[in-house]
Design a protein around this motif. Structure first.
Motif, PDB file in Angstrom:
ATOM      1  N   GLY A  63      19.028 -24.877 -20.450  1.00  0.00           N
ATOM      2  CA  GLY A  63      18.270 -23.639 -20.531  1.00  0.00           C
ATOM      3  C   GLY A  63      17.162 -23.612 -19.501  1.00  0.00           C
ATOM      4  N   GLU A  64      16.252 -22.637 -19.655  1.00  0.00           N
ATOM      5  CA  GLU A  64      15.133 -22.495 -18.733  1.00  0.00           C
ATOM      6  C   GLU A  64      14.012 -23.469 -19.098  1.00  0.00           C
ATOM      7  OE1 GLU A  64      14.940 -20.317 -16.185  1.00  0.00           O
ATOM      8  OE2 GLU A  64      16.934 -19.475 -16.572  1.00  0.00           O
ATOM      9  N   LEU A  81      12.366 -10.802 -22.235  1.00  0.00           N
ATOM     10  CA  LEU A  81      13.109 -11.558 -23.252  1.00  0.00           C
ATOM     11  C   LEU A  81      14.074 -10.652 -24.007  1.00  0.00           C
ATOM     12  CD1 LEU A  81      10.190 -13.788 -24.614  1.00  0.00           C
ATOM     13  CD2 LEU A  81      12.176 -14.578 -23.308  1.00  0.00           C
ATOM     14  N   LYS A 101      17.135  -9.900 -22.060  1.00  0.00           N
ATOM     15  CA  LYS A 101      18.073 -11.028 -22.042  1.00  0.00           C
ATOM     16  C   LYS A 101      18.883 -11.127 -23.336  1.00  0.00           C
ATOM     17  CE  LYS A 101      15.483 -14.169 -18.988  1.00  0.00           C
ATOM     18  NZ  LYS A 101      14.832 -15.497 -18.913  1.00  0.00           N
ATOM     19  N   HIS A 160      17.454 -11.582 -26.502  1.00  0.00           N
ATOM     20  CA  HIS A 160      16.790 -12.337 -27.569  1.00  0.00           C
ATOM     21  C   HIS A 160      16.368 -11.389 -28.689  1.00  0.00           C
ATOM     22  CE1 HIS A 160      17.040 -15.898 -25.239  1.00  0.00           C
ATOM     23  NE2 HIS A 160      16.170 -15.526 -24.322  1.00  0.00           N
ATOM     24  N   ALA A 220      12.975 -17.019 -28.921  1.00  0.00           N
ATOM     25  CA  ALA A 220      11.955 -17.281 -27.905  1.00  0.00           C
ATOM     26  C   ALA A 220      10.589 -17.334 -28.572  1.00  0.00           C
ATOM     27  CB  ALA A 220      11.971 -16.192 -26.839  1.00  0.00           C
ATOM     28  N   HIS A 273      15.530 -21.124 -27.338  1.00  0.00           N
ATOM     29  CA  HIS A 273      16.055 -20.899 -25.987  1.00  0.00           C
ATOM     30  C   HIS A 273      14.980 -20.815 -24.905  1.00  0.00           C
ATOM     31  CE1 HIS A 273      19.776 -20.226 -28.078  1.00  0.00           C
ATOM     32  NE2 HIS A 273      19.329 -19.130 -28.672  1.00  0.00           N
ATOM     33  N   GLU A 274      13.844 -20.172 -25.218  1.00  0.00           N
ATOM     34  CA  GLU A 274      12.807 -20.014 -24.185  1.00  0.00           C
ATOM     35  C   GLU A 274      11.420 -20.185 -24.794  1.00  0.00           C
ATOM     36  OE1 GLU A 274      13.211 -17.288 -20.926  1.00  0.00           O
ATOM     37  OE2 GLU A 274      15.057 -16.455 -21.789  1.00  0.00           O
ATOM     38  N   TYR A 321       7.241 -19.743 -23.662  1.00  0.00           N
ATOM     39  CA  TYR A 321       6.209 -19.309 -22.716  1.00  0.00           C
ATOM     40  C   TYR A 321       4.844 -19.672 -23.292  1.00  0.00           C
ATOM     41  CZ  TYR A 321       9.601 -16.652 -19.996  1.00  0.00           C
ATOM     42  OH  TYR A 321      10.663 -16.297 -19.198  1.00  0.00           O
TER      43      TYR A 321
END
Length: 766
Positions: free
Chosen positions: A627-628, A652, A655, A657, A712, A741-742, A744
Motif C-alpha cells: 500500500g501507500e 480518499l 479512491k 474508501h 483510512a 489502507h491509508e 495521514y
C-alpha cells in the motif's frame, strides 16, 4: 478454464442442488409444524382433563397440563431448529465451502476429500458428509498442517495419516472466483483478497482465513485462563469470537450462549462484533462493558465518573492544582496494595466499627442504629460478617413485624382507609368471605381489620425489602471512614491528600472511576460476594485496560469461570494501568499464554511505520499487503489544517474508501474539529454513548477507536504540543493502528517526538 476448476465449479452447483432439495423438505416440515402448533394452541384446554374435586384428580389434572405443555414446547423447539437450519442453508448456498483437504488416513485404501465450510451439510439421504463444519475435529487439519504427515484429535483418540492436498477457495453467489493450493498458513492470495477490501461497520467471521496460531486460541479446551497478547490487527478479537462459536459447537449438549459473557471496551465495540456469531449460526452471548456492570451495581446512588471521564481528565487537566493528587489516587486505588488494605479493614470491622442506619417509619424509630450494632456484635465473632448480617436481617424482620401489627390500629390507617376506592374494598370483602366459615355479626369490623392490614403491609413492604438487601448497613459511611483512618494501616506517601480528595467527592455524592471497584469490593466483602455461577466462560477484551484490582474483583464475581483474556500491552492507554503489571503479563496456575506478533489489519507500509513508535516494535511482523506509505503533512495554522484535511478526505473518497476516521486525542479536540469541519464535510461526531456507526466520515477520540478499523485514518493533530508526554505514546500508537489502507498525519507545528525513533524511510512528507 482448467479441468480442475471446472470440476470444483460443478461441485459447487451440485451442493447448491442438494441445498435446494433440503430447503424444500424443511419448508414442508415447517408448514406442518406451524399448523400443528397453531392447532395445539387453539385446542390446548380441550385436550386437558380438568378435575379438582379430589386430591388424586388434582394430580391427574396437573400431569395432563404438563404433558400438553411439553408437547407444545417440543414442537416450538423443532420449528425454531428448522428456521435456524433454513438460515444456515441460505448462507451455505452463497458460499458452500472455503477449504478442502485430501486426507489419507492410515490403514485406509485411499484419500478422502474433505470440504470445509461454515456449517456441516449431508447428502439428501443424510448418509454422507458433503461439507464439514469448520469446528469439526477433522477440520483442524486445514488450519494446523501443510501437505504431509498430519494428525487430529477426536473424542475417541488421535487419528493420523497423510494430507495429500490443501486447497482454498473464494466463492461468491455460488460462483467460483478463486482457487489456491497452499501450505500450512492460509494462503496469502486468499488473505490478500479478504484484507484488501473496504472496512466493514461490523466485524465479519474469519473462519476461511484462520491462521495456525489463531486456531490454537479457538480450540483451546484445557486452560483455566487463556491469555492472548496480540499486536494491533493480529485478529485476537476475531479469534476469540470464533472461539465462542467453537465452544458452543464442541459442548452443544451442555453449554449455551447464556453461559458465556464478553466484557468489551465500549458500547460501540459491542455493536461492531454483534453479527459474528449469528453469521456462524450461533446465538449471541451476553455482552456488556465493565462500566455498565459498575453502573448496574451502584444503582444510581452516586453520580459516577466513567473511565472516559478519567481519560479526558488525564489528558487535559495537567495544569490543575490537584492533578498530581488525582493521578496518585488513580494509580494507588488500582493496585493490589489497596485491596490488601481493604481486606485488613474488613478484619477490623469484624470486631467493631460497622456503621448501621436507623430504621424509621413515619418519623418514629423502629430499631435504632445503636441497637442494630449491639445485636450484630452480640453474635459469635467466629461467624463471618455476611452470615452475621443475615442473622441480623432475620432479627430485624421480626422487629418490623411487631411494629407493623401495632400500626394497624393507629389513626393514620383509619384515615387512609376512608380514602380507598371501590376496588380495594371489594378485594377486602372477597378476602373476608373466603376466610370465614359461617356468617358473623362483625363483618364491618373484620373488613376494616383486613383493610388496615393491607394498608400497613404496603407501607412496610419497602422497609422489609430494604432490610433483606442489607440496606441497614451504611456502606457509603464505611467507605468514607476508610479515608479517615491513620493507624494501624500502612498508607502510601501523599495519602492525606488522596483522603481529602476522596472525602470531598463522597460528600458531594460523586463516585470517581478509581473508587468504583474498591467500593463494590468492600460491599461484597461485608454483605457477601455477588458471584455469578451461570457464566462458565468469560471473555475480557482490551484486558490491558483493566487494573490488577479490577481483575481480582472479576475473579471473585465469576469464581467458577474459564477466562479468555485478550489485549495488547502496547495499547494500555489508561492512567490506572500505567505503572501496574498488565493482566497480559500475569501467569497464575492453569494459565496458558499465546502471543500473536503478525498484524493483518494494516498494509505493510503502515505496520512498518507504526511499529517504530513503540518499544519492542521490531517484534511485530507485517502481513505482506502492499500500500501507500503514511503521509505527514505539516501546517502552520487552523485554517490551513482544515483546508488540507478537506482535500485529503475528498481524495480518499475518490479512491473508494468508505470508512474514514478523523481521530483526535480527546473528546474536547474532537468536538472542536467537528465544529470546524461540519459545514464543509458530511462528518459525524462519535462520543462515548455511540452504540453503532455507519460508513462515512467519522470524528472521534482515540480511546473510542480501540478495537475498530477504518479504510483510512487521519490523525487530526500529531504535533508535539498535542502528543508531547511519554504516557501518551500508546494512545498515539493506538490511533495510528486503526488504519487498514491509508494513514495521514497532520501536524500543526513540530511533529510529536514519538516519530523521532521512526525511520524516515517509512513515511513521506507532503
Amino acid at each position: 478454464m482448467s479441468k480442475e476448476w471446472e470440476n470444483e465449479q460443478q461441485r459447487v452447483e451440485f451442493i447448491q442442488d442438494v441445498i435446494d432439495q433440503k430447503v424444500v423438505q424443511v419448508h414442508e416440515n415447517m408448514g406442518g409444524l406451524k399448523g400443528g402448533i397453531i392447532e395445539l394452541r387453539k385446542t390446548f384446554w380441550e385436550d386437558v382433563t380438568v378435575n379438582l374435586d379430589e386430591p388424586d384428580d388434582v394430580i391427574e389434572t396437573f400431569t395432563s397440563i404438563k404433558q400438553q405443555a411439553e408437547l407444545l414446547a417440543e414442537r416450538e423447539r423443532t420449528h425454531g431448529h428448522s428456521y435456524r437450519l433454513l438460515n444456515q442453508m441460505q448462507r451455505l448456498k452463497d458460499s458452500p465451502f472455503f477449504g478442502r483437504i485430501d486426507f489419507h488416513e492410515d490403514g485406509e485404501k485411499s484419500a478422502e476429500s474433505i470440504y470445509i465450510g461454515i456449517a456441516s451439510l449431508m447428502d439428501v439421504n443424510d448418509e454422507e458428509f458433503l461439507i464439514y463444519d469448520w469446528r469439526a475435529p477433522i477440520s483442524s487439519l486445514y488450519y494446523d498442517y501443510s501437505p504431509g504427515r498430519a494428525v487430529y484429535k477426536t473424542p475417541s483418540g488421535e487419528i493420523s495419516g497423510t494430507m495429500e492436498l490443501k486447497r482454498q477457495y473464494i466463492i461468491k453467489n455460488g460462483v467460483l472466483k478463486g482457487m489456491f493450493d497452499t501450505g500450512v498458513t492460509i494462503g496469502d492470495s486468499l488473505l490478500q483478497e479478504v484484507l484488501g477490501g473496504n472496512a466493514n461497520t461490523q466485524m465479519k467471521s474469519i473462519v476461511a482465513t484462520i491462521q495456525r496460531e489463531q486456531n490454537h486460541i479457538i480450540r483451546n479446551e484445557k486452560s483455566k485462563i487463556l491469555i492472548v497478547q496480540g499486536v494491533a490487527g493480529s485478529g485476537k478479537t476475531s479469534a476469540a469470537l470464533q472461539r465462542v462459536a467453537y465452544l458452543l459447537y464442541r459442548y452443544r449438549n451442555t453449554l449455551s450462549s447464556d453461559n458465556i459473557m464478553l466484557f468489551s471496551p465500549n458500547p460501540l465495540f459491542n455493536s461492531y462484533v454483534a453479527t459474528v456469531l449469528p453469521e456462524l449460526g450461533e446465538e449471541n452471548m451476553e455482552q456488556t462493558t465493565y462500566q455498565q456492570y459498575l453502573n448496574t451495581r451502584l444503582g444510581g446512588q452516586f453520580s459516577v465518573d466513567d473511565s472516559f471521564f478519567q481519560m479526558e481528565y488525564t489528558l487535559t487537566a495537567m495544569n490543575e492544582p490537584d492533578y498530581d493528587v488525582k493521578m496518585n489516587a488513580i494509580r494507588y486505588k488500582a493496585g493490589l496494595d489497596f485491596k490488601d488494605q481493604i481486606d485488613r479493614y474488613v478484619e477490623e470491622l469484624s470486631n467493631s466499627g460497622l456503621i448501621f442506619k436507623t430504621i424509621s417509619f413515619r418519623g418514629g424509630t423502629i430499631v435504632s442504629a445503636q441497637d442494630i450494632s449491639k445485636y450484630f456484635y452480640s453474635l459469635d465473632r467466629s461467624i463471618s460478617i455476611p452470615n452475621r448480617l443475615k442473622l441480623t436481617s432475620d432479627w430485624l424482620l421480626k422487629e418490623i413485624a411487631k411494629q407493623e401489627k401495632l400500626e394497624r390500629t393507629k389513626e393514620w390507617v383509619l384515615n387512609e382507609a376512608e380514602l380507598l376506592d371501590k376496588t380495594d374494598y371489594l378485594e377486602a370483602f372477597q378476602h373476608m368471605q373466603k376466610n370465614q366459615d359461617e356468617e358473623t355479626f362483625d363483618d364491618a369490623d373484620r373488613e376494616l381489620q383486613i383493610l388496615a392490614k393491607s394498608i400497613v403491609n404496603k407501607h412496610f413492604k419497602r422497609i422489609r425489602n430494604a432490610v433483606k438487601k442489607n440496606k441497614f448497613l451504611n456502606i457509603k459511611a464505611l467507605y468514607h471512614k476508610l479515608f479517615t483512618l491513620k493507624e494501624p494501616f500502612d498508607w502510601p506517601d501523599g495519602w492525606e491528600e488522596i483522603c481529602e480528595e476522596t472525602i470531598k467527592n463522597l460528600n458531594a455524592n460523586i463516585m470517581s472511576y478509581e473508587d468504583t471497584t474498591p467500593y463494590l469490593y468492600l460491599q461484597d466483602q461485608l454483605e457477601g460476594r455477588k458471584s455469578n455461577t451461570l457464566i462458565r466462560h468469560l471473555f475480557i477484551d482490551e484486558a490491558q485496560d483493566y487494573s490488577p484490582f479490577q481483575f481480582e474483583f472479576l475473579k471473585q464475581l465469576f469464581p467458577h469461570c474459564k477466562m479468555t483474556i485478550l489485549g495488547d500491552v502496547n495499547q494500555a492507554i489508561y492512567a490506572h494501568t500505567m505503572d501496574a503489571p498488565s493482566l497480559l503479563n500475569l501467569e497464575p496456575e492453569g494459565t496458558e499464554k499465546i502471543v500473536l506478533r503478525r498484524s493483518y489489519r494494516s498494509t505493510k507500509q503502515i505496520v512498518d511505520f507504526t511499529k517504530g513508535l513503540i518499544t519492542g516494535g521490531e517484534m511485530i511482523e507485517p502481513f505482506n499487503r502492499d500500500g501507500e506509505k503514511p503521509v505527514l503533512i505539516e501546517v502552520d495554522e487552523d485554517g490551513e489544517l482544515h483546508g488540507k484535511i478537506e482535500e485529503c478526505v475528498h481524495r480518499l473518497k475518490d479512491k473508494g474508501h468508505e470508512t474514514i476516521a478523523i481521530i483526535c486525542k480527546t473528546m474536547k479536540e474532537s468536538q472542536a474539529a467537528y465544529e470546524a469541519l461540519k459545514t464543509s464535510l458530511p462528518v459525524r461526531l462519535m462520543d462515548k454513548n455511540a452504540n453503532s456507526y455507519e460508513k462515512g466520515i467519522i470524528i472521534l477520540p482515540a480511546y473510542l477507536a480501540k478495537g475498530i478499523e477504518f479504510d483510512a485514518v487521519i490523525i487530526y493533530n500529531a504535533s508535539n504540543e498535542q502528543y508531547g508526554r511519554e504516557y501518551e505514546r500508546k494512545l498515539f500508537y493506538t490511533a495510528c493502528t486503526r488504519a487498514m489502507h491509508e494513514l495521514y498525519l497532520f501536524t500543526k507545528g513540530k511533529r510529536t517526538f514519538f516519530m523521532d525513533q521512526v525511520s524516515e524511510e517509512t513515511f513521506k512528507k507532503s
